[in-house]
Motif scaffolding. Sequence first.
Motif, PDB file in Angstrom:
ATOM      1  N   ILE A 167       0.838  -1.201   0.000  1.00  0.00           N
ATOM      2  CA  ILE A 167       0.000   0.000   0.000  1.00  0.00           C
ATOM      3  C   ILE A 167       0.873   1.251   0.000  1.00  0.00           C
ATOM      4  CG2 ILE A 167      -1.455   1.391   1.524  1.00  0.00           C
ATOM      5  CD1 ILE A 167      -3.247  -0.319   0.177  1.00  0.00           C
ATOM      6  N   GLN A 168       1.928   1.232   0.798  1.00  0.00           N
ATOM      7  CA  GLN A 168       2.811   2.402   0.844  1.00  0.00           C
ATOM      8  C   GLN A 168       3.448   2.638  -0.529  1.00  0.00           C
ATOM      9  OE1 GLN A 168       3.393   4.510   3.800  1.00  0.00           O
ATOM     10  NE2 GLN A 168       3.962   5.755   2.039  1.00  0.00           N
ATOM     11  N   ASN A 169       3.890   1.562  -1.187  1.00  0.00           N
ATOM     12  CA  ASN A 169       4.470   1.696  -2.529  1.00  0.00           C
ATOM     13  C   ASN A 169       3.461   2.273  -3.515  1.00  0.00           C
ATOM     14  OD1 ASN A 169       6.868   0.686  -1.648  1.00  0.00           O
ATOM     15  ND2 ASN A 169       6.501  -1.409  -2.369  1.00  0.00           N
ATOM     16  N   ALA A 170       2.232   1.770  -3.432  1.00  0.00           N
ATOM     17  CA  ALA A 170       1.185   2.264  -4.332  1.00  0.00           C
ATOM     18  C   ALA A 170       0.919   3.744  -4.085  1.00  0.00           C
ATOM     19  CB  ALA A 170      -0.096   1.450  -4.138  1.00  0.00           C
ATOM     20  N   LEU A 171       0.932   4.096  -2.808  1.00  0.00           N
ATOM     21  CA  LEU A 171       0.700   5.486  -2.429  1.00  0.00           C
ATOM     22  C   LEU A 171       1.801   6.389  -2.994  1.00  0.00           C
ATOM     23  CD1 LEU A 171      -1.467   6.833  -0.680  1.00  0.00           C
ATOM     24  CD2 LEU A 171       0.004   6.496   1.300  1.00  0.00           C
ATOM     25  N   ASN A 172       3.061   5.948  -2.819  1.00  0.00           N
ATOM     26  CA  ASN A 172       4.190   6.733  -3.329  1.00  0.00           C
ATOM     27  C   ASN A 172       4.112   6.861  -4.851  1.00  0.00           C
ATOM     28  OD1 ASN A 172       4.973   6.710  -0.692  1.00  0.00           O
ATOM     29  ND2 ASN A 172       6.601   5.195  -0.950  1.00  0.00           N
ATOM     30  N   LYS A 173       3.621   5.807  -5.497  1.00  0.00           N
ATOM     31  CA  LYS A 173       3.583   5.780  -6.957  1.00  0.00           C
ATOM     32  C   LYS A 173       2.466   6.675  -7.508  1.00  0.00           C
ATOM     33  CE  LYS A 173       3.084   2.403 -10.693  1.00  0.00           C
ATOM     34  NZ  LYS A 173       2.934   0.969 -11.001  1.00  0.00           N
ATOM     35  N   LEU A 174       1.313   6.626  -6.874  1.00  0.00           N
ATOM     36  CA  LEU A 174       0.146   7.321  -7.432  1.00  0.00           C
ATOM     37  C   LEU A 174      -0.028   8.754  -6.914  1.00  0.00           C
ATOM     38  CD1 LEU A 174      -2.373   4.351  -7.391  1.00  0.00           C
ATOM     39  CD2 LEU A 174      -1.450   5.478  -9.422  1.00  0.00           C
ATOM     40  N   TRP A 175       0.743   9.097  -5.893  1.00  0.00           N
ATOM     41  CA  TRP A 175       0.560  10.400  -5.253  1.00  0.00           C
ATOM     42  C   TRP A 175       0.680  11.546  -6.238  1.00  0.00           C
ATOM     43  CZ3 TRP A 175      -1.675  11.410  -0.868  1.00  0.00           C
ATOM     44  CH2 TRP A 175      -1.527  12.666  -0.287  1.00  0.00           C
ATOM     45  N   GLU A 176       1.578  11.403  -7.211  1.00  0.00           N
ATOM     46  CA  GLU A 176       1.820  12.512  -8.142  1.00  0.00           C
ATOM     47  C   GLU A 176       0.619  12.771  -9.066  1.00  0.00           C
ATOM     48  OE1 GLU A 176       5.348  11.114 -10.042  1.00  0.00           O
ATOM     49  OE2 GLU A 176       4.279  10.247 -11.734  1.00  0.00           O
ATOM     50  N   TYR A 177      -0.351  11.848  -9.043  1.00  0.00           N
ATOM     51  CA  TYR A 177      -1.565  12.096  -9.844  1.00  0.00           C
ATOM     52  C   TYR A 177      -2.679  12.730  -9.017  1.00  0.00           C
ATOM     53  CZ  TYR A 177       0.796   9.168 -13.223  1.00  0.00           C
ATOM     54  OH  TYR A 177       1.713   8.668 -14.094  1.00  0.00           O
ATOM     55  N   SER A 178      -2.419  12.981  -7.744  1.00  0.00           N
ATOM     56  CA  SER A 178      -3.481  13.527  -6.888  1.00  0.00           C
ATOM     57  C   SER A 178      -3.593  15.053  -7.003  1.00  0.00           C
ATOM     58  CB  SER A 178      -3.245  13.131  -5.424  1.00  0.00           C
ATOM     59  OG  SER A 178      -2.055  13.750  -4.933  1.00  0.00           O
ATOM     60  N   GLY A 179      -2.524  15.708  -7.464  1.00  0.00           N
ATOM     61  CA  GLY A 179      -2.548  17.171  -7.507  1.00  0.00           C
ATOM     62  C   GLY A 179      -3.467  17.734  -8.572  1.00  0.00           C
ATOM     63  N   GLU A 180      -3.570  16.996  -9.691  1.00  0.00           N
ATOM     64  CA  GLU A 180      -4.358  17.499 -10.820  1.00  0.00           C
ATOM     65  C   GLU A 180      -5.827  17.710 -10.464  1.00  0.00           C
ATOM     66  OE1 GLU A 180      -5.421  16.195 -15.405  1.00  0.00           O
ATOM     67  OE2 GLU A 180      -5.263  14.696 -13.834  1.00  0.00           O
ATOM     68  N   MET A 181      -6.317  16.895  -9.528  1.00  0.00           N
ATOM     69  CA  MET A 181      -7.728  16.983  -9.162  1.00  0.00           C
ATOM     70  C   MET A 181      -8.085  18.392  -8.685  1.00  0.00           C
ATOM     71  SD  MET A 181      -8.275  13.249  -7.307  1.00  0.00           S
ATOM     72  CE  MET A 181      -7.178  13.444  -5.913  1.00  0.00           C
ATOM     73  N   PHE A 182      -7.119  19.046  -8.031  1.00  0.00           N
ATOM     74  CA  PHE A 182      -7.402  20.350  -7.418  1.00  0.00           C
ATOM     75  C   PHE A 182      -6.808  21.516  -8.198  1.00  0.00           C
ATOM     76  CE2 PHE A 182      -6.985  17.033  -4.240  1.00  0.00           C
ATOM     77  CZ  PHE A 182      -8.268  17.035  -3.742  1.00  0.00           C
ATOM     78  N   LEU A 183      -6.139  21.200  -9.291  1.00  0.00           N
ATOM     79  CA  LEU A 183      -5.499  22.252 -10.071  1.00  0.00           C
ATOM     80  C   LEU A 183      -6.508  22.795 -11.087  1.00  0.00           C
ATOM     81  CD1 LEU A 183      -2.618  23.504 -10.453  1.00  0.00           C
ATOM     82  CD2 LEU A 183      -2.414  21.981 -12.427  1.00  0.00           C
TER      83      LEU A 183
END
Lengths: 260, 94
Positions: A167-183
């Motif tokens: 889960i931590q690896n997945a989180l580190n991997k996908l985190w960079e796609y979370s910013g676009e939601m609020f941009l």
Amino acid sequence: MFVNNIYSDPIKKVLLDFLLRMADTSLVLGHRLSEWCGHSFILEQDIAISNIALDHMGQAQNWYVLAAQLQDENKSADDLAFLRDVLEYRNLLIVEQPNGDFAETIVRQFLFDVFQFNLLIALCESTDSNIVAIAEKSLKEVSYHVKWSSEWIVRLGDGTKESNERIQNALNKLWEYSGEMFLPNATDILLADAGLGVDLSAIQSTWATYVATVLKQATLTTPEKKWMQKGGKDGVHTEHLGLLLAEMQFMQRAYPNCQW
Amino acid sequence: MDTQWTLWEVFIRSKQGLDHKHVGSLHAADATMAIKNARDVYTRRMEGVSIWVVESNLIHASNPEEKDAFFDPANDKIYRHPTFYEVPDTISHI
């Protein structure tokens, strides 16, 4: 149903862009989740994931129908879903990311669910009654999605050494796609000003607080804020969307107007 | 090591129903997950408004081999049924 002339042309253009983003995002995520059907690790979760996939399909359909009413090109909801190419798709990048292992699917779902939940709550205040109607209807489903994915984050994060690592690896991997939601892009800014859309920065803090709480409970580390991916809202996608659409649109492309 | 999740029995109360009815079983790691799984597996078509789950191994059942001794003796005790009362004509809907 839209009375087509209540909005000025510039507003109509960005509104259509926004409706397509909502529709594409739900459709692409629904398609991704449907890829789990028959492949999940246990029957009960196979059905749970398929249910959620179908929820997203239903939401996509509602948004596409609304978009189809707004545009002047006489395209149906199906045309919008199955006959547009990658560059015309407006979905968020996070939902087109591949399923990976179960951990990646859960992290993708969790980050998106919490965003979608807060977005829909904000959209209930839109000045457009059609948008409000779809937002209210979707909220019941999405409330359950948030519960489901949050619970899995905690279970796996606070589970075994392996589940925590995954889960931590997945989180580190996908985190960079979370910013676009609020941009916000140009569409977001115009629609927020017109009272039709949402101030994305306002829901970002609610999202961040909830996500941090769940991650803490799951004994996971919130990744460092780093450079964020963007582009999906404007049609600039990762390599994965083309393959997804090729599979999803194959029947309509190979056998135009086929029905079953 | 047994890697299977625990088996749970699921009981659903439908909208019109007054009692929870046994609908089937499923696997889950704990009660919270069992209720969620039951929601996803057994209430997809508006079947229910309330869910109970019970760990299957907590249910104690009568032994099928003792069926005759258990149930047959009731067979010829017709006087246990409330069928020997004279119902007055003025009483309806009984």
